[in-house]
Write a protein that holds these residues in place. Structure first.
Motif, PDB file in Angstrom:
ATOM      1  N   TRP A 116       0.794  -1.229   0.000  1.00 41.67           N
ATOM      2  CA  TRP A 116       0.000   0.000   0.000  1.00 41.67           C
ATOM      3  C   TRP A 116       0.827   1.281   0.000  1.00 41.67           C
ATOM      4  CZ3 TRP A 116      -0.337   3.500   4.226  1.00 41.67           C
ATOM      5  CH2 TRP A 116       0.301   3.082   5.393  1.00 41.67           C
ATOM      6  N   HIS A 117       2.112   1.230   0.313  1.00 45.53           N
ATOM      7  CA  HIS A 117       2.891   2.469   0.393  1.00 45.53           C
ATOM      8  C   HIS A 117       4.380   2.134   0.313  1.00 45.53           C
ATOM      9  CE1 HIS A 117       3.618   6.618   1.082  1.00 45.53           C
ATOM     10  NE2 HIS A 117       3.858   6.585   2.373  1.00 45.53           N
ATOM     11  N   THR A 118       5.105   2.889  -0.503  1.00 47.64           N
ATOM     12  CA  THR A 118       6.545   2.664  -0.627  1.00 47.64           C
ATOM     13  C   THR A 118       7.353   3.625   0.231  1.00 47.64           C
ATOM     14  OG1 THR A 118       6.775   4.196  -2.488  1.00 47.64           O
ATOM     15  CG2 THR A 118       6.235   1.894  -3.008  1.00 47.64           C
ATOM     16  N   GLY A 119       6.700   4.606   0.822  1.00 50.11           N
ATOM     17  CA  GLY A 119       7.420   5.595   1.607  1.00 50.11           C
ATOM     18  C   GLY A 119       8.078   6.663   0.762  1.00 50.11           C
ATOM     19  N   ALA A 123       4.281  10.168  -2.495  1.00 50.84           N
ATOM     20  CA  ALA A 123       3.411   9.030  -2.779  1.00 50.84           C
ATOM     21  C   ALA A 123       2.151   9.118  -1.924  1.00 50.84           C
ATOM     22  CB  ALA A 123       4.145   7.722  -2.509  1.00 50.84           C
ATOM     23  N   ILE A 124       1.040   8.731  -2.505  1.00 50.49           N
ATOM     24  CA  ILE A 124      -0.247   8.810  -1.800  1.00 50.49           C
ATOM     25  C   ILE A 124      -0.542   7.452  -1.158  1.00 50.49           C
ATOM     26  CG2 ILE A 124      -2.713   9.222  -2.033  1.00 50.49           C
ATOM     27  CD1 ILE A 124      -2.056  10.943  -4.481  1.00 50.49           C
ATOM     28  N   PRO A 125      -0.558   7.366   0.170  1.00 51.38           N
ATOM     29  CA  PRO A 125      -0.900   6.092   0.824  1.00 51.38           C
ATOM     30  C   PRO A 125      -2.337   5.702   0.479  1.00 51.38           C
ATOM     31  CG  PRO A 125       0.016   7.676   2.392  1.00 51.38           C
ATOM     32  CD  PRO A 125      -0.297   8.437   1.143  1.00 51.38           C
ATOM     33  N   ALA A 126      -2.551   4.462   0.105  1.00 46.45           N
ATOM     34  CA  ALA A 126      -3.885   4.036  -0.306  1.00 46.45           C
ATOM     35  C   ALA A 126      -4.104   2.579   0.077  1.00 46.45           C
ATOM     36  CB  ALA A 126      -4.049   4.229  -1.813  1.00 46.45           C
ATOM     37  N   VAL A 127      -4.205   2.325   1.372  1.00 41.01           N
ATOM     38  CA  VAL A 127      -4.335   0.938   1.814  1.00 41.01           C
ATOM     39  C   VAL A 127      -5.709   0.374   1.483  1.00 41.01           C
ATOM     40  CG1 VAL A 127      -5.091   1.500   4.158  1.00 41.01           C
ATOM     41  CG2 VAL A 127      -3.876  -0.642   3.723  1.00 41.01           C
ATOM     42  N   TYR A 161       9.063  -1.887   3.237  1.00 45.09           N
ATOM     43  CA  TYR A 161       7.922  -0.978   3.136  1.00 45.09           C
ATOM     44  C   TYR A 161       6.931  -1.282   4.266  1.00 45.09           C
ATOM     45  CZ  TYR A 161       9.647  -0.188  -1.640  1.00 45.09           C
ATOM     46  OH  TYR A 161      10.408   0.114  -2.735  1.00 45.09           O
ATOM     47  N   THR A 164       1.176  -4.529   5.058  1.00 39.01           N
ATOM     48  CA  THR A 164      -0.272  -4.648   4.942  1.00 39.01           C
ATOM     49  C   THR A 164      -0.768  -5.750   5.870  1.00 39.01           C
ATOM     50  OG1 THR A 164      -0.082  -4.019   2.604  1.00 39.01           O
ATOM     51  CG2 THR A 164      -2.165  -5.001   3.316  1.00 39.01           C
TER      52      THR A 164
END
Length: 219
Positions: A116-119, A123-127, A161, A164
């Motif tokens: 969900w996120h690469t840091g 980047a937009i976190p989108a879990v 990363y 999840t």
């Protein structure tokens, strides 16, 4: 080096989903699996509140009221339904899904999932519902390219990363191979590329166990 296309990866994943299963297809590449179900009775679920999805509609036949969680147009098979997303999440969290198919940035050797996120800055976190799916589904299949665009393995000893879910992945389907997560490590069940096990091992970030059966060495 030969690789499976994303559509061929989806076709391979679809083969391992049994008749009668309730399945969630994650946003992005996993949605292609729906196009390879054929006439088998497999009930597809989307976390925005759809059960009984069919393949993507033909151009010009889209219904603006029928979309999946990725805002892609879908079809609804006979007997299908759409409903409030709270009920949909109740299905996910309650263990009512047999399988989910998710994309990933990284998968660890013990089956941890990071998708969900690469840091990366900006980047937009989108879990979304991925955490609920990773823990709620009875089996989690990951579908992804084996390597990043920089040539680094997405299969790693430990995810760098944000996670999840921990120890949740059952199988990893890549454009090079299919691997199964076991208590003793990652088992290579099939290699789809024209490479051998030794080269696959060199490309992968963790030790692999070659447990291919006859017919599992190629496409």
């Amino acid at each position: 080096m030969k690789r499976l296309t994303r559509d061929e990866m989806a076709q391979r994943v679809a083969r391992d989903i049994p008749e009668g299963a309730y399945v969630n297809l994650g946003i992005g590449v996993p949605t292609l699996v729906a196009n390879h179900i054929g006439d088998r009775e497999i009930i597809l679920h989307s976390e925005n509140g759809v059960l009984g999805m069919g393949p993507a509609p033909a151009p010009g036949e889209e219904d603006g009221d029928l979309i999946n969680a990725g805002k892609q147009f879908v079809t609804l098979l006979a007997g299908g339904a759409y409903f409030h997303h709270a009920d949909s999440f109740g299905m996910m969290r309650g263990g009512h899904l047999d399988y989910c198919v998710l994309g990933a940035f990284q998968v660890s050797a013990r089956g941890d999932l990071a998708n969900w996120h690469t840091g990366a800055p900006g980047a937009i976190p989108a879990v979304g519902g991925a955490m609920d799916l990773a823990i709620g589904a009875k089996k989690v299949f990951v579908m992804m390219e084996h390597l990043t665009k920089q040539g680094e393995s997405k299969i790693v000893a430990q995810c760098s990363y944000p996670l999840t879910g921990m120890n949740c992945v059952s199988r990893i389907y890549t454009d090079l191979a299919m691997l199964e997560v076991g208590k003793d490590g990652l088992h290579v069940r099939e290699i789809y590329s024209d490479i051998g096990f030794e080269e696959l091992q060199e490309l992968t970030g963790v030790p692999l166990i070659d447990t291919r059966t006859e017919g599992g060495s190629g496409r």
